[in-house]
Design a protein around this motif. Structure first.
Motif, PDB file in Angstrom:
ATOM      1  N   LEU A  98       0.827  -1.204   0.000  1.00  0.00           N
ATOM      2  CA  LEU A  98       0.000   0.000   0.000  1.00  0.00           C
ATOM      3  C   LEU A  98       0.865   1.259   0.000  1.00  0.00           C
ATOM      4  N   LYS A  99       1.954   1.214   0.771  1.00  0.00           N
ATOM      5  CA  LYS A  99       2.853   2.372   0.833  1.00  0.00           C
ATOM      6  C   LYS A  99       3.520   2.603  -0.522  1.00  0.00           C
ATOM      7  N   GLY A 102       1.137   4.180  -3.081  1.00  0.00           N
ATOM      8  CA  GLY A 102       1.244   5.616  -2.899  1.00  0.00           C
ATOM      9  C   GLY A 102      -0.004   6.466  -2.964  1.00  0.00           C
ATOM     10  N   HIS A 103      -1.139   5.947  -3.421  1.00  0.00           N
ATOM     11  CA  HIS A 103      -2.294   6.829  -3.580  1.00  0.00           C
ATOM     12  C   HIS A 103      -3.297   6.742  -2.431  1.00  0.00           C
ATOM     13  N   ILE A 104      -3.004   5.910  -1.425  1.00  0.00           N
ATOM     14  CA  ILE A 104      -3.878   5.811  -0.257  1.00  0.00           C
ATOM     15  C   ILE A 104      -3.094   6.220   0.986  1.00  0.00           C
ATOM     16  N   LYS A 105      -3.672   7.117   1.767  1.00  0.00           N
ATOM     17  CA  LYS A 105      -3.047   7.539   3.019  1.00  0.00           C
ATOM     18  C   LYS A 105      -3.202   6.432   4.059  1.00  0.00           C
ATOM     19  N   LEU A 106      -2.169   6.229   4.855  1.00  0.00           N
ATOM     20  CA  LEU A 106      -2.144   5.158   5.843  1.00  0.00           C
ATOM     21  C   LEU A 106      -2.037   5.752   7.239  1.00  0.00           C
ATOM     22  N   TYR A 107      -2.964   5.352   8.098  1.00  0.00           N
ATOM     23  CA  TYR A 107      -2.991   5.854   9.465  1.00  0.00           C
ATOM     24  C   TYR A 107      -3.097   4.686  10.435  1.00  0.00           C
ATOM     25  N   ALA A 108      -2.706   4.934  11.685  1.00  0.00           N
ATOM     26  CA  ALA A 108      -2.870   3.941  12.742  1.00  0.00           C
ATOM     27  C   ALA A 108      -3.595   4.592  13.910  1.00  0.00           C
TER      28      ALA A 108
END
Length: 206
Positions: A98-99, A102-108
């Motif tokens: 996913l990283k 590149g087109h989806i922001k990743l949060y925790a």
């Protein structure tokens, strides 16, 4: 649906954390481990530290309540690093894909003590891949409190209608869904991968 963000839980999704790994070294039998984690150092007690109470205060309160268990109580945070089993490799690989995409922001969004979270950051470099991490112990609130989810959405300007939330805990899943965030319960990396393929978030390998 066009997804722009994915919010990950960390424990039991990306990181295998299990207090039994430590207490199997301390106690002679599984029954003793069960009793200690069910009746002394309970998940509810640990979650209070996750919500911001200091490890020292939580430890001293529990020692006062169960003085006969002082040594194993003090081991809970004194030897906390020994509870880290390791990364859940399949999910880490999906996070990596996913990283790279590149087109989806990743949060925790994680229930984690502010005092122990730096240990995880040092142990697991993949935590640097996130565009933002909200840690319960730093904020003084935790899942499934609605305000905790809203904090992440507001802080990072996340559109809940284009977001997928993944957590192993059904309680947390239901809370997110009640806020209008599409949510899935994590079981295995393979099952999570299927969700990502079916939703067109990742391309299925040839």
């Amino acid at each position: 649906m066009q997804y722009t963000s994915i919010i990950f839980d960390l424990g039991a999704v990306l990181i295998d954390w299990n207090p039994r790994q430590l207490y199997r070294k301390i106690f002679d039998t599984e029954a003793e481990v069960d009793h200690f984690l069910t009746h002394v150092a309970t998940s509810e007690w640990n979650e209070t530290q996750d919500a911001g109470r200091s490890l020292a205060e939580g430890t001293e309160l529990l020692v006062q309540m169960h003085p006969q268990h002082e040594a194993p109580i003090r081991a809970y945070y004194g030897r906390w690093k020994e509870m880290l089993v390791g990364p859940i490799g399949g999910t880490v690989e999906l996070l990596h894909q996913l990283k790279k995409q590149g087109h989806i922001k990743l949060y925790a969004l994680t229930n984690w003590s502010a005092e122990t979270f730096p240990i995880a950051v040092e142990e697991y470099p993949f935590l640097d891949w996130f565009d933002g991490i909200v840690v319960s112990g730093r904020e003084g609130m935790r899942k499934p409190t609605a305000a905790f989810y809203e904090l992440l959405l507001e802080r990072y300007q996340v559109d809940r209608s284009q977001t997928l939330f993944v957590d192993d805990n059904l309680r947390n899943i239901n809370a997110a869904a009640a806020l209008g965030i599409e949510s899935i319960q994590f079981t295995t990396p393979e099952a999570f991968a299927e969700v990502l393929y079916e939703k067109g978030i990742l391309q299925r390998p040839a």
